[in-house]
Motif scaffolding. Structure first.
Motif, short mmCIF file in Angstrom:
data_model
loop_
_atom_site.label_atom_id
_atom_site.label_comp_id
_atom_site.label_asym_id
_atom_site.label_seq_id
_atom_site.Cartn_x
_atom_site.Cartn_y
_atom_site.Cartn_z
N GLU A 141 8.76 -16.05 -3.65
CA GLU A 141 8.38 -16.60 -2.34
C GLU A 141 9.61 -16.77 -1.46
OE1 GLU A 141 5.29 -17.01 -1.56
OE2 GLU A 141 4.35 -16.81 -3.54
N ARG A 142 10.77 -16.88 -2.09
CA ARG A 142 12.00 -17.08 -1.33
C ARG A 142 12.38 -15.84 -0.53
NH1 ARG A 142 17.65 -16.60 -3.12
NH2 ARG A 142 18.96 -17.88 -1.76
N GLY A 143 11.92 -14.66 -0.97
CA GLY A 143 12.32 -13.42 -0.30
C GLY A 143 11.94 -13.39 1.17
N PHE A 144 10.67 -13.64 1.48
CA PHE A 144 10.24 -13.64 2.87
C PHE A 144 10.84 -14.83 3.63
CE2 PHE A 144 6.56 -10.96 1.43
CZ PHE A 144 6.88 -9.88 2.23
N ALA A 145 11.05 -15.95 2.93
CA ALA A 145 11.66 -17.11 3.58
C ALA A 145 13.09 -16.81 4.03
CB ALA A 145 11.64 -18.31 2.64
N ILE A 146 13.81 -16.03 3.24
CA ILE A 146 15.17 -15.64 3.62
C ILE A 146 15.14 -14.84 4.91
CG2 ILE A 146 17.10 -14.12 3.00
CD1 ILE A 146 16.69 -14.99 0.10
N LEU A 147 14.20 -13.89 5.01
CA LEU A 147 14.13 -13.02 6.18
C LEU A 147 13.68 -13.79 7.43
CD1 LEU A 147 12.50 -9.86 4.54
CD2 LEU A 147 14.87 -10.11 5.30
N THR A 148 12.57 -14.50 7.33
CA THR A 148 12.03 -15.19 8.51
C THR A 148 12.84 -16.43 8.87
OG1 THR A 148 10.46 -16.43 7.13
CG2 THR A 148 9.70 -14.36 8.08
N GLY A 149 13.47 -17.05 7.89
CA GLY A 149 14.29 -18.22 8.21
C GLY A 149 15.57 -17.85 8.93
N ARG A 150 16.15 -16.73 8.57
CA ARG A 150 17.41 -16.30 9.17
C ARG A 150 17.18 -15.56 10.48
NH1 ARG A 150 22.42 -17.40 10.43
NH2 ARG A 150 23.91 -15.68 10.19
N TRP A 151 16.18 -14.68 10.53
CA TRP A 151 15.95 -13.83 11.70
C TRP A 151 14.67 -14.27 12.40
CZ3 TRP A 151 20.52 -12.06 11.95
CH2 TRP A 151 21.22 -11.71 10.80
N ARG A 152 14.82 -15.12 13.39
CA ARG A 152 13.69 -15.81 14.03
C ARG A 152 12.73 -14.85 14.72
NH1 ARG A 152 15.85 -20.76 17.21
NH2 ARG A 152 16.65 -21.07 15.10
N THR A 153 13.20 -13.68 15.13
CA THR A 153 12.32 -12.75 15.83
C THR A 153 11.19 -12.26 14.94
OG1 THR A 153 12.38 -10.86 17.34
CG2 THR A 153 13.50 -10.60 15.23
N LEU A 154 11.31 -12.43 13.60
CA LEU A 154 10.26 -11.99 12.69
C LEU A 154 9.08 -12.95 12.65
CD1 LEU A 154 12.37 -10.83 9.59
CD2 LEU A 154 11.60 -9.47 11.53
N ARG A 155 9.23 -14.15 13.21
CA ARG A 155 8.18 -15.15 13.08
C ARG A 155 6.96 -14.84 13.94
NH1 ARG A 155 12.02 -20.59 13.27
NH2 ARG A 155 13.47 -19.90 11.62
N HIS A 156 7.17 -14.15 15.04
CA HIS A 156 6.04 -13.72 15.89
C HIS A 156 6.52 -12.53 16.72
CE1 HIS A 156 2.19 -14.20 18.00
NE2 HIS A 156 2.86 -13.70 19.03
N SER A 157 5.72 -11.48 16.71
CA SER A 157 6.13 -10.26 17.41
C SER A 157 5.17 -9.94 18.55
CB SER A 157 6.17 -9.08 16.43
OG SER A 157 6.47 -7.88 17.10
N THR A 158 5.75 -9.50 19.65
CA THR A 158 4.95 -8.99 20.77
C THR A 158 5.01 -7.47 20.83
OG1 THR A 158 6.84 -9.22 22.28
CG2 THR A 158 5.32 -11.09 22.13
N ALA A 159 5.75 -6.86 19.90
CA ALA A 159 5.85 -5.41 19.85
C ALA A 159 4.59 -4.83 19.20
CB ALA A 159 7.09 -4.99 19.07
N SER A 160 4.46 -3.51 19.25
CA SER A 160 3.36 -2.85 18.54
C SER A 160 3.46 -3.21 17.07
CB SER A 160 3.45 -1.34 18.72
OG SER A 160 2.60 -0.67 17.81
N PRO A 161 2.35 -3.61 16.45
CA PRO A 161 2.43 -4.01 15.03
C PRO A 161 2.91 -2.90 14.11
CG PRO A 161 0.15 -3.76 15.74
CD PRO A 161 0.99 -3.71 16.98
N ARG A 162 2.72 -1.66 14.52
CA ARG A 162 3.19 -0.55 13.68
C ARG A 162 4.71 -0.47 13.65
NH1 ARG A 162 -1.24 2.08 12.10
NH2 ARG A 162 -3.10 1.99 13.41
N GLN A 163 5.38 -1.14 14.59
CA GLN A 163 6.84 -1.16 14.60
C GLN A 163 7.42 -2.28 13.74
OE1 GLN A 163 8.04 -1.45 18.68
NE2 GLN A 163 7.08 0.48 19.29
#
Length: 280
Positions: free
Chosen positions: A235-257
């Motif tokens: 569970e820590r894997g995704f927490a590392i990504l979303t905790g460090r890189w805030r832009t991953l928490r919500h995207s307005t880009a095309s979901p395929r990107q």
């Protein structure tokens, strides 16, 4: 708009690393010197601000003295360059095995996006929103990740529509096939939660509680407890990504990107954790 001074909490070495990759990309496509508004270093800085803080690209571009369109183009270019540096699943599994880790952990996560109009047909023949997850009651893209036993993510997948089940995504993306190979050829089994029940040999999931209300046998409860104690670090894997890189928490880009954006963030994470291969 009013400009102000700010500090970006990333190491300067990371900015220089991204700048080197962007410089190589400019040489590859034949960009003439002096034709870009920002240098490679400042483009790298702009991109890392976006990853770290998730700022609106119009405001972000204004802060760096470029237009909204240029900010979008600079970010898209960097995401493409960084995502291309992420390892393949087979390479990632082989590297974990070479480092004598005992197993890997498979998990999935919904990365939230704005509402989307794309529809699809469900297994019941009904028309549904393709990117809506009934489990999470939100729109998003399903991303699968494989992590080391200590929780460091080593690989992430392409984006799949949010209505799909984790096991369906893993099978469609041939993740299960790669994990079978790792279990048989590399002696590297996979631990996963109950969402992957029935995935096959080499992918270990917990026993489910009997539908008639009976308690699990003591051997099965012991197995589940042991599996849970080892798998929880995944569970820590995704927490590392979303905790460090805030832009991953919500995207307005095309979901395929989103798959490329997460892979780009994975490369940045590997740099900070000193996990890049020597070729990088």
């Amino acid at each position: 708009m009013i400009a102000y001074r700010a500090i970006l909490d990333v190491p300067r070495e990371l900015v220089q690393h991204v700048a080197r990759l962007l410089r190589a990309e400019r040489r590859r496509v034949g960009t003439r010197p002096g034709t870009r508004t920002l240098t490679c270093f400042h483009q790298a800085l702009l991109v890392l601000v976006w990853f770290r803080k998730g700022e609106d690209k119009t405001t972000l571009g204004a802060g760096f003295g470029v237009s909204r369109a240029t900010a979008y183009r600079y970010v898209a270019e960097a995401v493409r360059v960084l995502a291309a540096r992420a390892p393949t699943l087979h390479d990632a599994l082989r590297r974990v095995a070479d480092q004598d880790w005992s197993h890997v952990i498979l998990d999935g996560k919904l990365f939230h996006t704005d509402r989307l109009a794309e529809t699809t047909t469900s297994v019941k023949g009904e028309t549904i929103d393709a990117w809506y997850s009934g489990k999470h009651r939100d729109f998003g893209a399903n991303i699968q990740a494989v992590t080391r036993p200590d929780g460091l993510p080593i690989w992430t997948s392409d984006a799949m529509p949010g209505h799909l089940h984790d096991l369906t995504c893993a099978q469609h993306l041939n993740i299960t096939a790669a994990l079978y190979w790792a279990a048989s050829e590399l002696r590297l089994p996979t631990l996963a939660d109950s969402a992957y029940e029935g995935a096959g040999l080499g992918i270990h999931t917990p026993y489910k509680q009997p539908a008639d209300g009976r308690r699990l046998a003591v051997d099965n409860r012991t197995y589940n407890a042991a599996l849970r104690s080892m798998r929880c670090l995944g569970e820590r894997g995704f927490a590392i990504l979303t905790g460090r890189w805030r832009t991953l928490r919500h995207s307005t880009a095309s979901p395929r990107q989103i798959g490329d954006i997460v892979r780009a963030a994975l490369h940045l994470t590997h740099f900070e954790y000193r996990y890049l291969p020597h070729s990088c």
